[in-house]
Design a protein around this motif. Sequence first.
Motif, PDB file in Angstrom:
ATOM      1  N   THR A 155      12.629   1.305   6.022  1.00  0.00           N
ATOM      2  CA  THR A 155      12.897   0.556   7.435  1.00  0.00           C
ATOM      3  C   THR A 155      11.301   0.284   8.031  1.00  0.00           C
ATOM      4  OG1 THR A 155      14.566   1.999   7.707  1.00  0.00           O
ATOM      5  CG2 THR A 155      13.853   1.184   9.640  1.00  0.00           C
ATOM      6  N   THR A 156      11.304  -0.954   8.649  1.00  0.00           N
ATOM      7  CA  THR A 156      10.105  -1.277   9.338  1.00  0.00           C
ATOM      8  C   THR A 156      10.243  -1.381  10.869  1.00  0.00           C
ATOM      9  OG1 THR A 156      10.608  -3.617   9.185  1.00  0.00           O
ATOM     10  CG2 THR A 156       9.393  -2.664   7.372  1.00  0.00           C
ATOM     11  N   VAL A 157       9.220  -0.656  11.563  1.00  0.00           N
ATOM     12  CA  VAL A 157       9.473  -0.744  12.941  1.00  0.00           C
ATOM     13  C   VAL A 157       8.301  -1.518  13.649  1.00  0.00           C
ATOM     14  CG1 VAL A 157      10.028   0.601  15.049  1.00  0.00           C
ATOM     15  CG2 VAL A 157      10.906   1.278  12.997  1.00  0.00           C
ATOM     16  N   GLY A 158       8.445  -2.511  14.607  1.00  0.00           N
ATOM     17  CA  GLY A 158       7.516  -3.284  15.021  1.00  0.00           C
ATOM     18  C   GLY A 158       6.500  -4.063  14.199  1.00  0.00           C
ATOM     19  N   ALA A 159       6.786  -4.030  13.190  1.00  0.00           N
ATOM     20  CA  ALA A 159       6.058  -4.839  12.073  1.00  0.00           C
ATOM     21  C   ALA A 159       6.729  -5.610  10.883  1.00  0.00           C
ATOM     22  CB  ALA A 159       4.850  -4.036  11.744  1.00  0.00           C
ATOM     23  N   VAL A 160       6.126  -6.350  10.480  1.00  0.00           N
ATOM     24  CA  VAL A 160       7.019  -7.054   9.097  1.00  0.00           C
ATOM     25  C   VAL A 160       6.047  -6.706   7.803  1.00  0.00           C
ATOM     26  CG1 VAL A 160       7.221  -9.206   8.244  1.00  0.00           C
ATOM     27  CG2 VAL A 160       7.625  -9.090  10.646  1.00  0.00           C
ATOM     28  N   LEU A 161       6.930  -6.033   7.103  1.00  0.00           N
ATOM     29  CA  LEU A 161       6.388  -5.806   5.673  1.00  0.00           C
ATOM     30  C   LEU A 161       6.347  -6.973   4.965  1.00  0.00           C
ATOM     31  CD1 LEU A 161       5.667  -3.240   3.755  1.00  0.00           C
ATOM     32  CD2 LEU A 161       7.939  -2.988   3.080  1.00  0.00           C
ATOM     33  N   THR A 162       5.049  -7.012   4.408  1.00  0.00           N
ATOM     34  CA  THR A 162       4.731  -8.263   3.447  1.00  0.00           C
ATOM     35  C   THR A 162       4.329  -8.057   2.011  1.00  0.00           C
ATOM     36  OG1 THR A 162       4.033  -9.735   5.461  1.00  0.00           O
ATOM     37  CG2 THR A 162       3.377 -10.329   3.147  1.00  0.00           C
TER      38      THR A 162
END
Length: 245
Positions: A234-241
């Motif tokens: 789960t990512t919160v407030g950001a994008v996982l790249t």
Amino acid sequence: AITVDSGGTALASTATGGLVEILHTGNSTSNVNNLLYIVNDHASATGTTGLKIQQDSTSLPLSIAGIKAVSLASFYASGIGDTDHTHIRLGKSDTAGEYGVLGFRQMSGTDSYVYIGVDNDPTGDSLFIHESGNIGIGIISVTSKLEVVGTHATQNSLSVTSAGTGRSGYFVGGPTSGASHGVYIQAGKDASDWGLNIYNRANDTAHFIVTGAGNVGVGVAAPSTLVEIQGGLTTVGAVLTLSTK
């Protein structure tokens, strides 16, 4: 030889002295260097003990009383040079393995330390306190405030366990501004090695691991790729790249 025997007669409970009493009384301004001075200057008398106290009762064999800000006792060994050492033995007998030592060792010049060990020779698994205040366990030449070196193949060199509900360890970096670093870890470089390994208290569930090969596992005990995650992400407030670069 001089023998003093009370003949089994107990001393009065109000007695302040003893069977032998040495006094330096009065208000004289002259100093007495030693009230009792024992010298054995016979070079070949290696088996002669300077002072021996044997106590067969439960009372203290030796009691020293002094005043504040003054050393209660001083122990010196003359002629100590580089790599020489001297010590006090504490134990049940003079047999090797049945006593410990509290000693002093001169390394080179003015470089010296005290040590606590289980043998006459201050090497191996002793505890060393350098004159700078640095402490070493299993290592003599210490450059950090605390260094621990273990040689066990299957045991930990350092274990910290909390018996209560507080933290087992707490690491704080440098100042709040400027350069401030945390924990620096060096480990092996193979996939079977690990630099950081976090398990639950029961030691049956892997939470986070970084292997010697650089692989990171979250919920995975032996990650085979650069990042391996067990379960959802789960990512919160950001994008996982993720990149293959």
